[in-house]
Design an enzyme around this catalytic site. Structure first.
Site, PDB file in Angstrom:
ATOM      1  N   ASP A 125       0.551  -1.198   0.202  1.00  0.00           N
ATOM      2  CA  ASP A 125       0.172  -0.099   0.161  1.00  0.00           C
ATOM      3  C   ASP A 125       0.708   0.946   0.098  1.00  0.00           C
ATOM      4  O   ASP A 125       1.976   1.133   0.070  1.00  0.00           O
ATOM      5  CB  ASP A 125      -0.924   0.210   1.401  1.00  0.00           C
ATOM      6  CG  ASP A 125      -0.132   0.117   2.706  1.00  0.00           C
ATOM      7  OD1 ASP A 125       0.661  -0.838   2.613  1.00  0.00           O
ATOM      8  OD2 ASP A 125      -0.735   0.450   3.800  1.00  0.00           O
TER       9      ASP A 125
ATOM     10  N   GLU B 110       0.001  -1.289   5.669  1.00  0.00           N
ATOM     11  CA  GLU B 110       1.722  -0.623   6.561  1.00  0.00           C
ATOM     12  C   GLU B 110       0.897   0.885   6.794  1.00  0.00           C
ATOM     13  O   GLU B 110       1.204   2.140   7.694  1.00  0.00           O
ATOM     14  CB  GLU B 110       1.865  -1.165   6.114  1.00  0.00           C
ATOM     15  CG  GLU B 110       4.199  -1.306   6.407  1.00  0.00           C
ATOM     16  CD  GLU B 110       4.692   0.608   6.233  1.00  0.00           C
ATOM     17  OE1 GLU B 110       5.607   1.098   7.860  1.00  0.00           O
ATOM     18  OE2 GLU B 110       3.528   1.479   5.742  1.00  0.00           O
TER      19      GLU B 110
END
Lengths: 374, 374
Positions: free
Chosen positions: B79, B139
């Site tokens: 991400d 994350e």
């Protein structure tokens, strides 16, 4: 439910205590004063042919035109702060003193004061001085909405007077003039950085610490003006800063409020605070209102002092007396109720204070006793 | 527009530089990782029969099962932080160095690192160590959503390893371990009062001044752990207080962030900050994550150091290496890109760093050179 005609709600002949209950029970939170203003206007039209009534929005100005040597302005606001399950009012007895009280929103700030004024406005068709009675809207919200300020701008001619009395709560004693107030947004800047590498940034919040320490140590002055002592105050009232939990903040804003004696000009007040915050990166004055001298050396004021008795004190909070003062009209605060209970959810007014305020103001307006107003 | 089959978007055979572009251009802001995880899964299914692939939400765990003496976990998150008009990526040259760069969201944090890993995962069907490749979601958002943490909780057996490498940007050098981080809400209380009578209250904002002064003067420590120097930091990152412009505030809340060396336990960190803020009325730990020792004394780590070359440094920011460290697996950060550009709108990665990271990791995994991993 369709409400009854509002004129039925007010009965000034029942006296200021009953009228306090009636005025309180017409809910009139700022912005919602139409109904109470209509009710007062109807009572004046019906029961006070001796008054010339002007209306400006929900502000009413009712004047005697007797050609007396002096004219006094007597004013009170019709609005209240929001109701919080404290209407309608209730009749109780103070558990400590046994004194009769009326409890509920507006009893202190300031329907009891308005009741005293309205009862006298109707009753006294030939006072010893000409009187300009003023009941106005939007006192409890931002200054630019204030009905007294608006009416003063629209019709300054209606407000000419030698002395003014504002019915804000003073425990039925005289509180002269008022402190001025200013607010400034004081900002410290820094440099953003990831908080894991804080040494690459400059923490703006840390930079504000010294100002807060100085404010904490600051001893505000007590200034005597026209014989009354005004206690000042300098405080941070708001603070905000921060970007995120992992970012060194690059800005902190502090709102500082200075309450200053009426002997200081607004320029002097701004200059003092600006100097106090000299290490700040930004300084913006966001609110500024001059104080009001008590004017207790005026002849009319001395007579009123004698009628009320007791020792006058300084009003530390800013009130609309400053609007009269700005017109060159000395002004005092005088009304029933403890100012510390204004806006409190358990707002309550002692019945004897309503009666005492009514007695003293009535006697003075009739020119009775040792200090006639004429 | 119906998107093309996602397997068409990724071509690992084109090498890590082209793959960086391809991975970046699949927008995958946290919470929107499904498409990129599907694309990686399809590529693995098609091109990497030597890997056993497990999926947990949008986290993929792809393992060799070669029976080697050692196993290494190599991980990267899929991400990114939100796009800000910086996709698709562009090929440019650094105006200062002339170096080829790829500019756009995710290039640094951390699609280039994932590209290096994914290219090697496909290519190396017989590395000298068993490898557990991990690409995970969420994350960049709150810790409880972290895909690596979730997969570790669900299938701890898949993560057993002797050493771990996390592809966070380090300019293709080794940054060992990481600092721990804690946050606390520190509050000072006061007593409300009207600001016109400030002496009847206690100003909570003023009470915070001394803490801010102490934070400003505080010199954070530099702590050497396993040969690397960890620089700490103690900062106010947020502050808020205030009721209204005319009220003495009865509360101020300060969020304090402490970044602490991995040699300190979380208990020690909390105790240190609590003592620092001993004059506060309330103290609540709101976030607490231990650091990670660099583990550079481990045999595998020494070999990796030799393969990469250069002088390893301490990672000061908290990263997911701490999740490996908490499992007893020493871990380092190693990936292309300048960590200072992570999350920046002008995020950009030098192409030579991608190539260098690929070369070093490939050589080490193949057991080439003086420091074979086996």
């Amino acid at each position: 439910m369709v409400s009854e005609p509002s004129s039925n709600l007010l009965d000034p002949a029942a006296g200021p205590v009953a009228l306090t209950r009636q005025l309180c029970d017409i809910e009139s939170v700022s912005g919602n004063e139409r109904r109470i203003a209509d009710a007062v206007a109807e009572v004046l039209a019906r029961d006070a042919p001796h008054l010339t009534v002007h209306r400006d929005g929900d502000t009413l100005i009712a004047r005697t035109e007797l050609g007396r040597a002096h004219r006094v302005a007597i004013a009170g606001h019709l609005d209240t702060v929001p109701v919080n399950e404290n209407l309608p009012v209730t009749d109780e007895h103070d558990p400590d003193t046994g004194e009769a009280i009326i409890r509920g929103r507006g009893t202190v700030d300031m329907k009891a004061g308005v009741a005293v004024q309205l009862a006298l406005a109707i009753e006294l068709d030939a006072p010893a001085v000409d009187v300009t009675w003023i009941w106005y809207d939007h006192e409890e919200v931002s200054a630019e909405l204030n009905g007294l300020g608006r009416a003063l701008r629209n019709r300054p001619d209606l407000f000419a007077a030698d002395f003014a009395i504002l019915g804000e709560p003073t425990r039925a004693e005289i509180e002269g003039g008022c402190n001025g107030t200013m607010r400034a947004r004081v900002s410290y800047l820094g440099t953003r950085a990831h908080s894991a590498r804080s040494w690459t940034g400059v923490n703006a919040i840390h930079r504000a610490g010294n100002l807060l320490e100085r404010l904490s140590a600051f001893e505000a002055e007590r200034v005597t003006v026209d014989g009354l002592e005004y206690r000042e105050g300098l405080n941070a009232v708001q603070i905000s800063g921060g970007v995120a939990g992992n970012v060194i903040p690059d800005r902190v804003d502090i709102e500082v409020n200075y309450r200053f004696a009426p002997s200081r000009s607004t320029e002097e007040a701004v200059s003092l605070v600006r100097e106090f915050c000299a290490d700040a990166d930004e300084f913006e004055v966001t609110d500024l209102a001059p104080g009001a001298r008590p004017g207790l050396d005026a002849e009319l004021a001395r007579g009123f002092l004698a009628a009320v008795g007791g020792v006058p004190e300084a009003k530390v909070g800013w009130t609309d007396v400053a609007r009269f003062s700005a017109q060159g009209v000395p002004a005092v605060n005088f009304g029933p109720g403890d100012p510390l209970l204004a806006h409190a959810d358990d707002e309550r007014v002692p019945v004897p204070q309503i009666e005492e305020a009514h007695r003293a103001l009535r006697a003075w307006l009739l020119g009775e006793g040792a200090n006639p107003v004429t």
